[in-house]
Design a protein around this motif. Sequence first.
Motif, short mmCIF file in Angstrom:
data_model
loop_
_atom_site.label_atom_id
_atom_site.label_comp_id
_atom_site.label_asym_id
_atom_site.label_seq_id
_atom_site.Cartn_x
_atom_site.Cartn_y
_atom_site.Cartn_z
N ALA A 34 -2.19 -4.96 11.72
CA ALA A 34 -1.87 -4.24 12.95
C ALA A 34 -2.55 -4.90 14.15
CB ALA A 34 -2.32 -2.78 12.82
N GLU A 35 -3.81 -5.34 13.97
CA GLU A 35 -4.52 -6.01 15.05
C GLU A 35 -3.81 -7.30 15.45
OE1 GLU A 35 -8.39 -6.50 13.43
OE2 GLU A 35 -8.98 -4.40 13.73
N GLU A 36 -3.36 -8.06 14.45
CA GLU A 36 -2.68 -9.33 14.73
C GLU A 36 -1.37 -9.12 15.48
OE1 GLU A 36 -0.16 -12.40 12.07
OE2 GLU A 36 -2.28 -12.30 11.51
N LEU A 37 -0.63 -8.07 15.07
CA LEU A 37 0.70 -7.81 15.64
C LEU A 37 0.67 -6.90 16.87
CD1 LEU A 37 2.59 -7.29 12.26
CD2 LEU A 37 2.60 -9.34 13.69
N ASN A 38 -0.55 -6.47 17.25
CA ASN A 38 -0.70 -5.57 18.39
C ASN A 38 0.06 -4.27 18.18
OD1 ASN A 38 -1.84 -4.92 20.89
ND2 ASN A 38 -0.07 -5.68 22.04
N LEU A 39 -0.07 -3.73 16.95
CA LEU A 39 0.55 -2.46 16.60
C LEU A 39 -0.54 -1.51 16.11
CD1 LEU A 39 3.59 -3.79 14.49
CD2 LEU A 39 3.68 -2.90 16.84
N THR A 40 -0.17 -0.27 15.88
CA THR A 40 -1.10 0.65 15.25
C THR A 40 -1.03 0.48 13.74
OG1 THR A 40 0.51 2.44 15.04
CG2 THR A 40 -0.73 2.31 17.12
N GLN A 41 -2.09 0.88 13.07
CA GLN A 41 -2.10 0.80 11.60
C GLN A 41 -1.00 1.66 11.01
OE1 GLN A 41 -3.00 3.23 9.21
NE2 GLN A 41 -3.16 1.87 7.42
N GLY A 42 -0.73 2.80 11.66
CA GLY A 42 0.33 3.68 11.19
C GLY A 42 1.70 3.03 11.30
N ALA A 43 1.93 2.27 12.37
CA ALA A 43 3.22 1.60 12.55
C ALA A 43 3.44 0.55 11.47
CB ALA A 43 3.29 0.96 13.93
N VAL A 44 2.40 -0.20 11.15
CA VAL A 44 2.52 -1.20 10.08
C VAL A 44 2.79 -0.50 8.75
CG1 VAL A 44 1.23 -2.91 8.73
CG2 VAL A 44 1.11 -2.94 11.22
N SER A 45 2.07 0.56 8.48
CA SER A 45 2.27 1.30 7.24
C SER A 45 3.69 1.83 7.11
CB SER A 45 1.26 2.45 7.16
OG SER A 45 1.40 3.15 5.95
N ARG A 46 4.25 2.33 8.23
CA ARG A 46 5.62 2.85 8.19
C ARG A 46 6.63 1.72 7.97
NH1 ARG A 46 3.48 6.11 12.24
NH2 ARG A 46 4.26 4.74 13.91
N GLN A 47 6.42 0.58 8.61
CA GLN A 47 7.33 -0.55 8.43
C GLN A 47 7.35 -0.99 6.97
OE1 GLN A 47 9.43 -1.90 10.40
NE2 GLN A 47 8.77 -1.80 12.53
N ILE A 48 6.18 -1.04 6.36
CA ILE A 48 6.12 -1.49 4.97
C ILE A 48 6.70 -0.44 4.03
CG2 ILE A 48 4.52 -2.08 3.10
CD1 ILE A 48 2.78 -3.45 5.27
N ALA A 49 6.49 0.83 4.34
CA ALA A 49 7.08 1.89 3.52
C ALA A 49 8.60 1.83 3.58
CB ALA A 49 6.58 3.26 4.00
N LEU A 50 9.16 1.58 4.77
CA LEU A 50 10.61 1.44 4.90
C LEU A 50 11.12 0.21 4.15
CD1 LEU A 50 11.08 2.35 8.69
CD2 LEU A 50 11.91 3.66 6.72
N LEU A 51 10.33 -0.87 4.18
CA LEU A 51 10.71 -2.08 3.46
C LEU A 51 10.74 -1.83 1.95
CD1 LEU A 51 11.37 -5.11 3.56
CD2 LEU A 51 8.91 -5.57 3.55
N GLU A 52 9.73 -1.14 1.44
CA GLU A 52 9.70 -0.81 0.02
C GLU A 52 10.88 0.08 -0.36
OE1 GLU A 52 5.01 -0.99 -1.25
OE2 GLU A 52 5.68 0.76 -0.11
N GLN A 53 11.21 1.02 0.53
CA GLN A 53 12.35 1.90 0.27
C GLN A 53 13.65 1.09 0.26
OE1 GLN A 53 12.55 5.20 3.00
NE2 GLN A 53 14.60 5.83 2.33
N ASN A 54 13.78 0.17 1.20
CA ASN A 54 14.97 -0.68 1.28
C ASN A 54 15.13 -1.51 0.02
OD1 ASN A 54 16.88 -2.70 1.97
ND2 ASN A 54 16.35 -2.55 4.13
N LEU A 55 14.01 -2.08 -0.47
CA LEU A 55 14.06 -2.96 -1.64
C LEU A 55 14.12 -2.18 -2.95
CD1 LEU A 55 11.37 -5.60 -0.56
CD2 LEU A 55 13.86 -5.88 -0.50
N GLY A 56 13.62 -0.96 -2.91
CA GLY A 56 13.59 -0.17 -4.14
C GLY A 56 12.49 -0.60 -5.09
N LEU A 57 11.40 -1.15 -4.56
CA LEU A 57 10.26 -1.54 -5.40
C LEU A 57 8.98 -1.50 -4.59
CD1 LEU A 57 9.74 -4.75 -4.49
CD2 LEU A 57 11.55 -5.14 -6.10
#
Length: 304
Positions: A34-57
């Motif tokens: 999040a620090e590298e991307l200038n985002l909040t930790q929550g935003a990174v967590s949500r992006q990765i959760a959506l990615l896992e949902q998209n991939l199904g793993l």
Amino acid sequence: MTSEIVPGRLSVPSLSALAAFEAAARHGSFTRAAEELNLTQGAVSRQIALLEQNLGLKLFERVKKRVSLTPAGGAYAAEVRDGLSRLAAATLSAMAFRGGAGLLHLAILPTFGTRWLIPRLPRFTEAHPGVTINFSTKLVPFDFAHDEADAAIHFGHPVWPGARLHRLMGEEVVPVAAPALVARAGIREAADLLRQPLLQQSTRPRAWANWLEQQGLPPERALMGPRFEQFAMVAQAAVAGLGVAIVPRILVEEELRSGALVIPVDRPVRGPEGYYLVYPEAKASLPAVVAFRDWLVGECQGMN
């Protein structure tokens, strides 16, 4: 009716989700990503959760405040990192066309590049101001299919599957040493070199053996000396008086002119190998490749 996967209909994750995943995988931390991307930790967590949902793993194992990649996540991270790097390189290449002929990724032999090619490049840039050249160093042949290089400078035989080669010049190798070493050791003829350390270049293991055999001398001591990865290091070791080097004359012209090195036994040897410009068939018509090829072949005219 059988189902069919149609190109373009596969659900591809967003670049923001892939960037968040790659950063988290590299750092092993959502917070640092999040620090590298200038985002909040929550935003990174949500992006990765959506990615896992998209991939199904599952891509990460979450234990308290720490995260680690799953086996699937580790494999995916390597592919995503490569894909993002290629996208960045493609974007820079496309942007380079704003200046004219575009961007040329050129792989060079390090000492040949710094000692011979780069000093001559102002003539190319003056003639082709719209071409930007990015350099990388390669000591051995590589696979264009897995490297971003558009072209390369190659030393050896004209063999490179799936590529075009243009011979630039041959090579004359000579023994060189510091003047003080020559005087101290009393080097006057080829046999005198056998009493000195013979400096080695790692990609040319037979260089000394070939030269000694041409002088009618036994090659048994050809590999008895310190080994260096690049000719620039070999030349500097010779300047420092560590021994006698066998090097291409064109790579030590500056040291010979200044007197930092001398040729104690002027018996040059030429082999069948040479320097070549090489590029894959698929890139033969790229404007930057064509411009550089025509200039370089012209620059080397008469040096074969």
